[in-house]
Design a protein around this motif. Structure first.
Motif: not given
Ligand code: NAP
Length: 251
Positions: A124-147
């Motif tokens: 998802t990040a690879r596919t969207a990062c070009r459009a995010m960079m073009k708009h000079r705004f992006g928030r990538i939030v990955n849901i991890g885990s304490t594990s």
């Protein structure tokens, strides 16, 4: 997909939005004024949730997709960007567990968990990062885990995937920061959802004893953190791992 985005409305993709934490995140982001693209495998649940959000006057559409299928996922994210002309926020939340002691864990259980929990976030990040960079705004939030931060017996696959998300996130933060795109991990502790519904009572008691706040978290506890990290206000926060875990790890 249906489409009611206004021109300056931020578009947010939430994977695993049909129930649990992802559903709470999607609801919260919609209440924050985002147009929310709901993604999971079950089209029926997504359609019902989309209808509920619209009844509340909120803006949403849905895309049924298996995030464990990288080619289809990339095509679906591409289609979302083409449809809306932007994708401002991605919350990679879809995740599964296939717990077992390492000595009994199959290759399939290891690889499936990595593909669904980790590779999907890369795609998802690879596919969207070009459009995010073009708009000079992006928030990538990955849901991890304490594990993924402290490890967990019986979760070598899941902990490896969630630790992998931290490395992915910090690399994205370094690559994309100059273009206004941030990347962070929200790492939940024990949250009341289907994923934790079948924990044996003695495990629940053991976990509870480790938590300063002496309660399991709720999906809304995680959604509140995602709301902030994905907001315009969080523009100076990147590469971080925020454990929302009731004080369990304090890492
Ligand atoms: P959950 O209740 O089991 O929900 C999982 C969500 O992911 C569902 O919407 C499910 O929808 C979707 N999903 C699963 N496999 C998918 C796939 N292959 N493709 C697309 N969507 C898929 O889980 P949860 O407890 O809300 O967990 C959400 C996230 O938080 C996960 O990343 C999990 O690892 C993380 N987390 C949870 C806890 C906890 O205590 N609950 C703790 C730490 C981290 P469909 O079945 O319809 O596809």
């Amino acid at each position: 997909m249906s489409h009611s985005t206004s021109t300056d409305q931020r578009v947010a993709l939430v994977t695993g939005a049909s129930r649990g934490i992802g559903k709470a995140i999607a609801h919260r982001l919609a209440r924050d004024g985002r147009h929310v693209v709901l993604m999971a495998r079950s089209a029926d649940s997504l359609a019902a949730f989309e209808a509920d959000l619209k009844t509340e006057g909120l803006s949403a559409c849905h895309v049924a997709s298996d995030v464990g299928d990288p080619k289809k996922l990339a095509a679906d994210v591409e289609a979302i960007i083409n449809e809306h002309g932007r994708l401002d926020i991605i919350v990679n939340n879809a995740g599964v567990t296939r717990d077992n002691l390492t000595m009994r864990m199959t290759d399939e259980d290891f690889e499936d968990v990595l593909r669904i929990n980790l590779t999907s976030a890369f795609v998802t990040a690879r596919t969207a990062c070009r459009a995010m960079m073009k708009h000079r705004f992006g928030r990538i939030v990955n849901i991890g885990s304490t594990s993924g931060v402290v490890g967990n017996a019986g979760q070598a696959n899941y902990a490896a995937a969630k630790a992998g998300l931290i490395g992915l996130t910090r690399s994205l933060a370094r690559e994309l920061g100059g273009k206004g795109v941030t990347a962070n991990v929200i790492a939940p502790g024990f949250i009341e959802t289907d994923m934790t519904a079948n924990l044996p009572e003695e495990v629940r008691k053991g976990v509870m004893a480790m938590m300063s706040l002496r309660r399991f978290g709720t999906p809304d506890d995680i959604a509140a953190a995602v709301s902030y990290v994905s907001s315009d206000d969080a523009g100076f926060l990147t590469g971080q791992v925020i454990c929302v875990d009731g004080g369990m790890t304090m890492s």
